[in-house]
Design an enzyme around this catalytic site. Sequence first.
Site, PDB file in Angstrom:
ATOM      1  N   TYR A   1       5.288 -63.697 -11.181  1.00 41.77           N
ATOM      2  CA  TYR A   1       6.158 -64.653 -11.132  1.00 41.77           C
ATOM      3  C   TYR A   1       5.925 -66.058 -11.752  1.00 41.77           C
ATOM      4  CZ  TYR A   1       9.808 -68.113  -9.358  1.00 41.77           C
ATOM      5  OH  TYR A   1      10.847 -68.944  -9.254  1.00 41.77           O
TER       6      TYR A   1
ATOM      7  N   ILE B   1      20.321 -70.584  -5.684  1.00 41.78           N
ATOM      8  CA  ILE B   1      20.450 -71.742  -6.449  1.00 41.78           C
ATOM      9  C   ILE B   1      21.994 -71.606  -7.581  1.00 41.78           C
ATOM     10  CG2 ILE B   1      19.590 -73.145  -8.499  1.00 41.78           C
ATOM     11  CD1 ILE B   1      16.763 -72.398  -6.756  1.00 41.78           C
TER      12      ILE B   1
END
Length: 320
Positions: A157, A21
């Site tokens: 996460y 990204i």
Amino acid sequence: MTKLKPLSQQVVVVTGASSGIGLATARKAAKAGAKVLLVARGEPALKAAVEDIIASGGRAAYAVADVGELSELEQAAHLALERFGGIDTWVSNAGVAIYADVLTTPRDEHERLFRTNYWGAVNSAQVAIPHLRARRGAFIMVGSVASDMGSPVMGTYAASKHAVKGYVDSLRIELNRDKVPVIVTLVKPSGIGTPLNAHVANHKHGEAKVPPPVYAPELVADAILHAARHPMREVTVGGAGLAQVLFATHFPGLFAHLAGAITPLLNDPKTPATPGDNLFSAMSGGEVHGAEGPGLRFSLYTAAGCIPSRPRRPWPQAPL
């Protein structure tokens, strides 16, 4: 209301810019005319990305920095000031992941993940906000739909992204209270077709896989750069991710019973796991997409969410 500049008039800092990204965002920002500072731990990938941008007519530089180290981010910001004269948008994107059950995740890995994902966000805000205040800019945090729900295998996460969301929400409240003219946006991607599966610290059997359905990194980059031009509080990238969050929010008991069923979708036992990970040090980088391809290139929900709307009340501003 705070008015953000066109990208062609902006200096944009992107962390985690050596792949995925971050790299897609840096390339698109430069193509739109922004001056871009790419920040990551791996110098070879950063150098190659900057050379490609410059060869395409863009303006870019890079800074080697670990977002978990405040002093290194301060040096990166200083370079942006030295090379480009200021900072208009800061994109906090750097992140790492672990594929393991939460009870068996090695403690040193768990702490290192938070050092990057959570403390990297905190350090970015502390470094960026003073510069953004001076130029009435935007602080854009790349979070995750995992900030709104739990996950098997990727629990550490998800926990870090919950922490990031709480920090960003509180930061926004305090900036509003103090009338600081900085827009704070949380971008929440669904599963994205980046090289994440090849970079994770993988304690499962076989190659890690990105949770389906998978969307293209360029969709997230488009949402980020939209937020750099149009004040937004939050945007989710990928309607499927939003559907998962709504299910987890409104039917938490059922979600807790059913979510474990996706565990087999998170690894491929027939494919050997990629050796190494980027938890403690950089990997090669340089790729936007993962081995399985970019994924879905359009999200109707995200496109609708990125349509600017007329504000109901002025954004608080403070005198410079």
